[in-house]
Design a protein around this motif. Structure first.
Motif, PDB file in Angstrom:
ATOM      1  N   ALA A  17       0.821  -1.216   0.000  1.00 40.10           N
ATOM      2  CA  ALA A  17       0.000   0.000   0.000  1.00 40.10           C
ATOM      3  C   ALA A  17       0.853   1.263   0.000  1.00 40.10           C
ATOM      4  O   ALA A  17       0.440   2.298  -0.535  1.00 40.10           O
ATOM      5  CB  ALA A  17      -0.937  -0.009   1.205  1.00 40.10           C
ATOM      6  N   ASP A  18       2.052   1.199   0.577  1.00 49.52           N
ATOM      7  CA  ASP A  18       2.898   2.383   0.689  1.00 49.52           C
ATOM      8  C   ASP A  18       3.851   2.562  -0.486  1.00 49.52           C
ATOM      9  O   ASP A  18       4.289   3.686  -0.751  1.00 49.52           O
ATOM     10  CB  ASP A  18       3.725   2.310   1.982  1.00 49.52           C
ATOM     11  CG  ASP A  18       2.847   2.254   3.220  1.00 49.52           C
ATOM     12  OD1 ASP A  18       1.828   2.965   3.237  1.00 49.52           O
ATOM     13  OD2 ASP A  18       3.177   1.493   4.144  1.00 49.52           O
ATOM     14  N   ASN A  19       4.194   1.486  -1.181  1.00 47.06           N
ATOM     15  CA  ASN A  19       5.256   1.577  -2.182  1.00 47.06           C
ATOM     16  C   ASN A  19       4.841   1.233  -3.611  1.00 47.06           C
ATOM     17  O   ASN A  19       5.530   1.613  -4.553  1.00 47.06           O
ATOM     18  CB  ASN A  19       6.416   0.647  -1.791  1.00 47.06           C
ATOM     19  CG  ASN A  19       7.058   1.051  -0.477  1.00 47.06           C
ATOM     20  OD1 ASN A  19       7.685   2.088  -0.376  1.00 47.06           O
ATOM     21  ND2 ASN A  19       6.892   0.230   0.553  1.00 47.06           N
ATOM     22  N   ALA A  20       3.735   0.513  -3.792  1.00 48.14           N
ATOM     23  CA  ALA A  20       3.354   0.081  -5.140  1.00 48.14           C
ATOM     24  C   ALA A  20       2.421   1.089  -5.797  1.00 48.14           C
ATOM     25  O   ALA A  20       1.892   1.996  -5.155  1.00 48.14           O
ATOM     26  CB  ALA A  20       2.695  -1.296  -5.085  1.00 48.14           C
ATOM     27  N   ILE A  21       2.218   0.912  -7.102  1.00 53.65           N
ATOM     28  CA  ILE A  21       1.286   1.748  -7.864  1.00 53.65           C
ATOM     29  C   ILE A  21       0.501   0.825  -8.786  1.00 53.65           C
ATOM     30  O   ILE A  21       1.019  -0.181  -9.279  1.00 53.65           O
ATOM     31  CB  ILE A  21       2.042   2.833  -8.665  1.00 53.65           C
ATOM     32  CG1 ILE A  21       1.055   3.775  -9.356  1.00 53.65           C
ATOM     33  CG2 ILE A  21       3.004   2.199  -9.684  1.00 53.65           C
ATOM     34  CD1 ILE A  21       1.726   5.000  -9.970  1.00 53.65           C
ATOM     35  N   GLY A  22      -0.769   1.142  -8.999  1.00 51.66           N
ATOM     36  CA  GLY A  22      -1.612   0.329  -9.863  1.00 51.66           C
ATOM     37  C   GLY A  22      -1.545   0.791 -11.311  1.00 51.66           C
ATOM     38  O   GLY A  22      -0.739   1.661 -11.681  1.00 51.66           O
ATOM     39  N   LEU A  23      -2.438   0.209 -12.136  1.00 51.04           N
ATOM     40  CA  LEU A  23      -2.513   0.601 -13.545  1.00 51.04           C
ATOM     41  C   LEU A  23      -3.975   0.566 -13.983  1.00 51.04           C
ATOM     42  O   LEU A  23      -4.362  -0.142 -14.895  1.00 51.04           O
ATOM     43  CB  LEU A  23      -1.663  -0.323 -14.421  1.00 51.04           C
ATOM     44  CG  LEU A  23      -1.470   0.138 -15.878  1.00 51.04           C
ATOM     45  CD1 LEU A  23      -0.633   1.404 -15.935  1.00 51.04           C
ATOM     46  CD2 LEU A  23      -0.831  -0.948 -16.718  1.00 51.04           C
ATOM     47  N   LYS A  24      -4.791   1.386 -13.295  1.00 54.57           N
ATOM     48  CA  LYS A  24      -6.202   1.486 -13.634  1.00 54.57           C
ATOM     49  C   LYS A  24      -6.589   2.881 -14.101  1.00 54.57           C
ATOM     50  O   LYS A  24      -7.682   3.071 -14.629  1.00 54.57           O
ATOM     51  CB  LYS A  24      -7.070   1.111 -12.425  1.00 54.57           C
ATOM     52  CG  LYS A  24      -7.021  -0.353 -12.042  1.00 54.57           C
ATOM     53  CD  LYS A  24      -7.664  -1.229 -13.098  1.00 54.57           C
ATOM     54  CE  LYS A  24      -9.162  -0.994 -13.189  1.00 54.57           C
ATOM     55  NZ  LYS A  24      -9.775  -1.830 -14.262  1.00 54.57           N
TER      56      LYS A  24
END
Length: 474
Positions: free
Chosen positions: A121-128
């Protein structure tokens, strides 16, 4: 006049409103679309936006420009009470308020589905979203700028390591596109070598891209390996604290760019904030004719389509008997939903949604793609042309088609634009650095007050001496 409320302006919401404008007679109904964003994002283009192959603004469609007869409200629907046909709208500015409707169309889409893994939750990023795609592109480009300034070692490796979690279509496409983009960037950074870049894809299952045949997915794995990318099958992410990706195999991969594409879920804000029936996977229960409800009992005045809805797949090709959440179904469901809604308003019967999957096509970087339709599989350059041809034509409106095609044409001759605009997130940084500011006010200094009588005596020294002499004489 009947009031039609469309919840969400994504694929299904935009196409529903677009087709309603075409099918409704003048004055037959009033249509309102509620979405916090003023545009529809064409999500199949997000991997290419992240890789700099498509300009970000060209992959979105402005709602107000293309929905000329529809009222567009910038906000969220945070509550639905279908029992009395009211919805609570929380606008971008102002207090929440309620509106009444006669027909509601829930097309709120899906969001990234994550798990409680430490650090994700703190370090990743989505692709939506388009914002996520732009952020990924800028982060990777900025990391190349930073890596060119540091010597070879752990810090450079961390900056030039990309980790994608999820081996479905979205994950494979963004993984392959970024690998292609990084390879193209190297010619502009003489300080860096191909061996300095590291790409890892983590998939919990034993294969990638379940939408295509096993033979096609194996070809994709081989192609990625030849391009210097590593795919970890039957592997799970167990932690991502401080950007250190911990895998179930015991391996740790330090990375400054972690992209999460491991599944989606129906928009929880809309699903949980209403009284519409929901199935076990958290989607609104829909019938084959796209009305909300069960096959035996439709819910009058309620419709659902797209990723937020569990629509039965009458073609027999769905997962668990339902249509899979993809753009192909969302667009076609929306077109039929608009026709069915108009039919119901006119006292006619709606039709059931039946669509057999036409196949799957994916872009894997400039000049590389895969296409699968039944037993027919095309790989390499022909599939890449099929990918661009299909999505170029599927982009809604000729205005947007032309912008996308023109961008591709320019890139063919001029190459991809590698400008990093990450500082746009803080556009006032230069102005703030050099802006003149008023000096702080200096506190006023007040001299210490003297007793009144003592001050008077100090002002008359002769009188003081005379009084002393008189006292001595006495």
């Amino acid at each position: 006049m009947p009031k039609i409320l469309i919840v969400g302006g994504g694929y299904a919401g935009f196409y529903t409103a677009w087709k309603l404008e075409k099918h409704l007679r003048k004055g037959e109904a009033e249509v309102t679309v509620v979405d916090p964003l003023p545009y529809m994002t064409y999500q199949p283009f997000l991997p290419e936006v992240a890789a700099g192959s498509i300009e970000a603004r060209h992959s979105v469609v402005a709602l107000r420009r293309h929905l000329s007869k529809t009222k567009v409200v910038a906000g969220k629907v945070t509550g639905i009470s279908h029992a009395d046909k009211t919805a609570t709208i929380t606008p971008s500015v102002g207090d929440p308020y309620q509106v009444r409707y006669d027909q509601i169309v829930v097309t709120a889409g899906a969001v990234s589905r994550t798990f409680p893994i430490p650090g994700i939750a703190d370090n990743a990023i989505g692709l939506k979203t388009i914002e996520e795609a732009v952020a990924i592109r800028d982060r990777l480009t900025a990391n190349f700028d930073k890596a060119a300034l540091v010597p070879a070692g752990p810090e450079r490796d961390r900056l030039l390591t990309v980790v994608v979690v999820g081996g479905g279509f979205a994950g494979i496409e963004v993984f392959a596109e970024l690998r292609s983009y990084a390879s193209a960037l190297l010619k502009n950074y003489p300080e860096l070598r191909f061996e300095d870049t590291h790409f890892h894809l983590v998939e919990a299952m034993g294969r990638i891209m379940p939408e295509v045949s096993l033979k096609t997915s194996e070809w994709v794995l081989k192609n990625l390996a030849e391009r210097g990318a590593a795919v970890h099958l039957d592997t799970q992410v167990t932690g991502a604290i401080d950007g250190n990706i911990e895998l179930s195999t015991g391996e740790t991969i330090p990375s400054d760019l972690i992209i999460w594409t491991a599944g989606v879920m129906a928009n929880p804000t809309v699903v949980r904030g209403g009284d519409l029936p929901v199935e076990e996977r958290g989607r609104i229960r829909a019938r084959a004719d796209l009305r909300v409800g069960t096959a035996e009992a439709p819910l009058e005045g309620a419709w659902a389509a797209g990723d937020v809805a569990a629509v039965p797949d009458l073609s027999g090709g769905g997962v668990g008997g339902y249509c899979v959440p993809n753009a192909q179904h969302a667009v076609r469901q929306a077109k039929l939903l608009a026709k069915n809604l108009v039919a119901v308003l006119r006292g006619e019967e709606p039709k059931e949604y039946v669509h057999k999957n036409l196949g799957a096509v994916a872009g894997l970087g400039i000049g590389i793609g895969v296409f699968q339709s039944g037993k027919i599989a095309i790989k390499g350059l022909p599939a890449w042309f099929a990918h661009r041809g299909y999505h170029g034509l599927a982009m809604p409106s000729w205005e947007r088609k032309f912008r996308v095609l023109w961008g591709w044409w320019n890139n063919f001759w001029l190459g991809r634009d590698i400008v990093n605009l990450s500082t746009v997130q803080n556009p006032r940084y230069v102005f703030e650095e050099f802006a003149a500011r008023p000096r702080p006010a200096q506190p006023a200094v007040t001299p210490p007050a003297e007793p009144r009588e003592q001050g008077k005596i100090a002002d008359q020294p002769e009188k003081v001496d005379a009084e002393k002499a008189a006292a001595a004489g006495r």
